[in-house]
Write a protein that holds these residues in place. Structure first.
Motif, PDB file in Angstrom:
ATOM      1  N   ARG A   1       0.760  -0.988  -0.057  1.00 21.15           N
ATOM      2  CA  ARG A   1       0.229  -0.215   0.129  1.00 21.15           C
ATOM      3  C   ARG A   1       0.880   1.098  -0.089  1.00 21.15           C
ATOM      4  NH1 ARG A   1      -4.751  -2.141  -1.343  1.00 21.15           N
ATOM      5  NH2 ARG A   1      -5.003  -4.068  -0.249  1.00 21.15           N
ATOM      6  N   GLU A   2       0.316   2.134  -0.401  1.00 20.15           N
ATOM      7  CA  GLU A   2       1.295   3.587  -0.636  1.00 20.15           C
ATOM      8  C   GLU A   2       0.995   4.080   0.747  1.00 20.15           C
ATOM      9  OE1 GLU A   2       0.972   7.633  -3.047  1.00 20.15           O
ATOM     10  OE2 GLU A   2      -0.555   6.143  -3.279  1.00 20.15           O
ATOM     11  N   ALA A   3      -0.163   4.765   1.518  1.00 18.06           N
ATOM     12  CA  ALA A   3      -0.217   5.214   2.584  1.00 18.06           C
ATOM     13  C   ALA A   3      -1.355   4.782   3.256  1.00 18.06           C
ATOM     14  CB  ALA A   3      -0.212   6.160   2.087  1.00 18.06           C
ATOM     15  N   VAL A   4      -1.127   5.013   4.690  1.00 12.10           N
ATOM     16  CA  VAL A   4      -2.034   4.716   5.815  1.00 12.10           C
ATOM     17  C   VAL A   4      -2.734   6.084   6.576  1.00 12.10           C
ATOM     18  CG1 VAL A   4      -0.071   3.995   7.984  1.00 12.10           C
ATOM     19  CG2 VAL A   4      -1.568   3.417   7.308  1.00 12.10           C
ATOM     20  N   SER A   5      -3.819   6.124   7.138  1.00 11.06           N
ATOM     21  CA  SER A   5      -4.108   7.310   7.938  1.00 11.06           C
ATOM     22  C   SER A   5      -4.696   7.191   8.551  1.00 11.06           C
ATOM     23  CB  SER A   5      -5.354   8.195   6.810  1.00 11.06           C
ATOM     24  OG  SER A   5      -6.192   7.273   6.204  1.00 11.06           O
ATOM     25  N   PHE A   6      -4.908   7.178   9.985  1.00 12.12           N
ATOM     26  CA  PHE A   6      -5.518   6.650  11.465  1.00 12.12           C
ATOM     27  C   PHE A   6      -5.918   8.369  12.018  1.00 12.12           C
ATOM     28  CE2 PHE A   6      -1.305   5.779  11.560  1.00 12.12           C
ATOM     29  CZ  PHE A   6      -1.125   6.398  13.025  1.00 12.12           C
ATOM     30  N   ASN A   7      -6.880   8.083  13.414  1.00 16.82           N
ATOM     31  CA  ASN A   7      -7.475   9.501  13.985  1.00 16.82           C
ATOM     32  C   ASN A   7      -6.417   8.402  15.111  1.00 16.82           C
ATOM     33  OD1 ASN A   7      -9.150  10.838  11.657  1.00 16.82           O
ATOM     34  ND2 ASN A   7     -10.972   9.711  13.216  1.00 16.82           N
ATOM     35  N   VAL A   8      -5.941   9.834  15.806  1.00 20.77           N
ATOM     36  CA  VAL A   8      -4.908   8.790  16.731  1.00 20.77           C
ATOM     37  C   VAL A   8      -5.025  10.181  18.230  1.00 20.77           C
ATOM     38  CG1 VAL A   8      -2.629  10.173  16.194  1.00 20.77           C
ATOM     39  CG2 VAL A   8      -2.304   8.678  18.706  1.00 20.77           C
ATOM     40  N   ALA A   9      -5.043   9.397  19.444  1.00 20.40           N
ATOM     41  CA  ALA A   9      -5.734  10.654  20.661  1.00 20.40           C
ATOM     42  C   ALA A   9      -4.130  10.489  22.012  1.00 20.40           C
ATOM     43  CB  ALA A   9      -7.132  10.724  20.797  1.00 20.40           C
ATOM     44  N   ILE A  10      -3.931  10.696  22.267  1.00 16.46           N
ATOM     45  CA  ILE A  10      -2.868  10.513  23.305  1.00 16.46           C
ATOM     46  C   ILE A  10      -2.864  11.212  24.313  1.00 16.46           C
ATOM     47  CG2 ILE A  10      -0.633   9.861  23.788  1.00 16.46           C
ATOM     48  CD1 ILE A  10       0.231  10.076  20.511  1.00 16.46           C
ATOM     49  N   THR A  11      -3.139  10.470  25.498  1.00 19.04           N
ATOM     50  CA  THR A  11      -3.406  11.256  26.171  1.00 19.04           C
ATOM     51  C   THR A  11      -1.941  10.977  27.888  1.00 19.04           C
ATOM     52  OG1 THR A  11      -4.687   9.985  27.706  1.00 19.04           O
ATOM     53  CG2 THR A  11      -5.850  11.878  26.483  1.00 19.04           C
ATOM     54  N   PHE A  12      -1.460  11.916  28.159  1.00 19.31           N
ATOM     55  CA  PHE A  12      -0.337  11.194  29.731  1.00 19.31           C
ATOM     56  C   PHE A  12      -1.108  11.634  30.969  1.00 19.31           C
ATOM     57  CE2 PHE A  12       2.058   9.251  26.213  1.00 19.31           C
ATOM     58  CZ  PHE A  12       2.836   8.603  26.550  1.00 19.31           C
ATOM     59  N   GLY A  13      -1.914  10.737  31.757  1.00 16.46           N
ATOM     60  CA  GLY A  13      -2.332  11.599  32.550  1.00 16.46           C
ATOM     61  C   GLY A  13      -3.625  12.397  32.830  1.00 16.46           C
ATOM     62  N   ASP A  14      -3.863  13.507  33.158  1.00 22.23           N
ATOM     63  CA  ASP A  14      -4.759  14.492  32.456  1.00 22.23           C
ATOM     64  C   ASP A  14      -4.404  14.851  31.420  1.00 22.23           C
ATOM     65  OD1 ASP A  14      -6.619  13.913  34.537  1.00 22.23           O
ATOM     66  OD2 ASP A  14      -6.110  14.824  36.103  1.00 22.23           O
ATOM     67  N   THR A  15      -3.347  14.900  30.877  1.00 20.64           N
ATOM     68  CA  THR A  15      -2.795  16.123  29.182  1.00 20.64           C
ATOM     69  C   THR A  15      -2.909  15.490  28.205  1.00 20.64           C
ATOM     70  OG1 THR A  15      -1.552  16.712  31.190  1.00 20.64           O
ATOM     71  CG2 THR A  15      -1.547  17.376  29.500  1.00 20.64           C
ATOM     72  N   GLU A  16      -3.559  16.023  27.642  1.00 22.79           N
ATOM     73  CA  GLU A  16      -3.734  15.406  26.365  1.00 22.79           C
ATOM     74  C   GLU A  16      -2.422  15.849  25.552  1.00 22.79           C
ATOM     75  OE1 GLU A  16      -7.609  16.007  23.738  1.00 22.79           O
ATOM     76  OE2 GLU A  16      -6.791  17.489  22.946  1.00 22.79           O
ATOM     77  N   ILE A  17      -1.800  14.860  24.866  1.00 25.45           N
ATOM     78  CA  ILE A  17      -0.788  15.121  24.014  1.00 25.45           C
ATOM     79  C   ILE A  17      -0.493  15.580  22.128  1.00 25.45           C
ATOM     80  CG2 ILE A  17       1.403  14.495  23.792  1.00 25.45           C
ATOM     81  CD1 ILE A  17       1.484  14.577  26.756  1.00 25.45           C
ATOM     82  N   LEU A  18      -1.733  15.260  22.475  1.00 25.60           N
ATOM     83  CA  LEU A  18      -1.885  14.957  20.735  1.00 25.60           C
ATOM     84  C   LEU A  18      -3.700  14.080  20.496  1.00 25.60           C
ATOM     85  CD1 LEU A  18       0.280  14.557  17.625  1.00 25.60           C
ATOM     86  CD2 LEU A  18      -1.799  13.318  18.037  1.00 25.60           C
ATOM     87  N   LYS A  19      -4.178  15.563  19.679  1.00 22.09           N
ATOM     88  CA  LYS A  19      -5.056  14.711  18.553  1.00 22.09           C
ATOM     89  C   LYS A  19      -5.494  14.937  17.724  1.00 22.09           C
ATOM     90  CE  LYS A  19     -10.203  13.638  19.487  1.00 22.09           C
ATOM     91  NZ  LYS A  19     -11.038  14.304  21.298  1.00 22.09           N
ATOM     92  N   GLY A  20      -5.612  14.212  16.464  1.00 23.36           N
ATOM     93  CA  GLY A  20      -5.802  14.486  15.063  1.00 23.36           C
ATOM     94  C   GLY A  20      -5.649  13.184  13.987  1.00 23.36           C
TER      95      GLY A  20
END
Length: 267
Positions: A59-78
């Protein structure tokens, strides 16, 4: 964290994976996928078979939604979009900002001008996603197999290091945990040297576990990650973070998807 350079049947191995109906997005343009020469030892080859790297790399590329949290802090969402050969990547954040990684470096939308984690976010999370398909990358070096226990189960583990000049942080290392029966990647301890010395990083190692594997067009993808404190002597400690991976799709991409606009800042 390692700059992603390249990498992703298990037809003879049985996993408890859930089959998803996955769509492919098509465009008129595509980026040619190239892979480097690879030196695959026997265990790495078994891991690649378990993770169905061949199907991933078709396959050429892969896409996905990701939500990352450490403790109560949202590190990345998109949404992340990555070439399967790991040469380019894009993160479209929920707040409307974008991070792009290509052969020229890392670039961020003006709204991230003061964000000191852009480069870390660009390389770290994409590497964790791609890790099962990168174990024979140029510059990888493997230690001897050792048995370690985690969650009352024994695993094969090997330390992964990198030759000088490999990727963005060649002093990073991993201790990779694979299932003794299926050879599937289950966990990896690691250090992150980006922005710190190796000694500082080794004073605070962490680990990631790969869970809730689902089958996406024949490729097993871990849809839940958990992050842990970890030491070589005691293994896994307190859980410190979570990540959820959803809406995984293998896609085709346009030529300009990974091009930064003139307003973007190099990081």
């Amino acid at each position: 964290m390692k700059h992603i350079i390249v990498i992703f049947s298990f037809a003879m191995l049985l996993f408890s994976c859930k089959d998803n109906k996955i769509s492919e997005e098509n465009t008129n343009n595509s980026i040619e996928v190239e892979t480097p020469k690879r030196n695959v030892d026997s265990l790495v080859g078994l891991i690649e078979k378990a993770q169905n790297r061949d199907a991933f790399m078709l396959r050429e590329a892969v896409s996905f939604n990701v939500a990352i949290t450490f403790g109560d802090t949202e590190i990345l969402k998109g949404k992340m979009t990555l070439l399967t050969n790991s040469g380019r990547g894009r993160i479209d954040l929920e707040d409307g900002n974008t991070i792009i990684t290509n052969e020229n470096g890392v670039f961020a939308a003006p709204g991230l001008a003061e964000n000191e984690r852009v480069r870390f976010n660009a390389y770290t999370w994409s590497y964790f996603f791609a890790m099962p398909y990168k174990f024979a990358d140029k510059g990888t070096r493997w230690g001897e197999i050792e048995k370690r226990n985690y969650n009352k189960k024994e695993y094969n583990t090997r330390k992964l290091t990198f030759t000088d000049g490999t990727g963005d942080a060649p002093d990073d290392w991993y201790v990779v945990y694979t299932d003794t029966q299926t050879n599937r990647l289950e966990a990896a301890a690691y250090i992150v040297t980006l922005g710190k010395t190796k000694a500082e990083a080794e004073a605070d190692p962490h680990a990631i576990t790969y869970e809730n594997y689902e089958t996406v067009l024949g490729v097993p993808i871990a849809t839940k990650w958990r992050f842990w404190e970890w030491t070589s002597e005691k293994g896994f400690g307190k859980q410190i973070g979570n990540a959820e991976i959803t809406d995984v799709k293998f896609v085709k991409v346009s030529d300009n998807l990974f091009e930064a606009s003139e307003t973007f800042l190099e990081k």
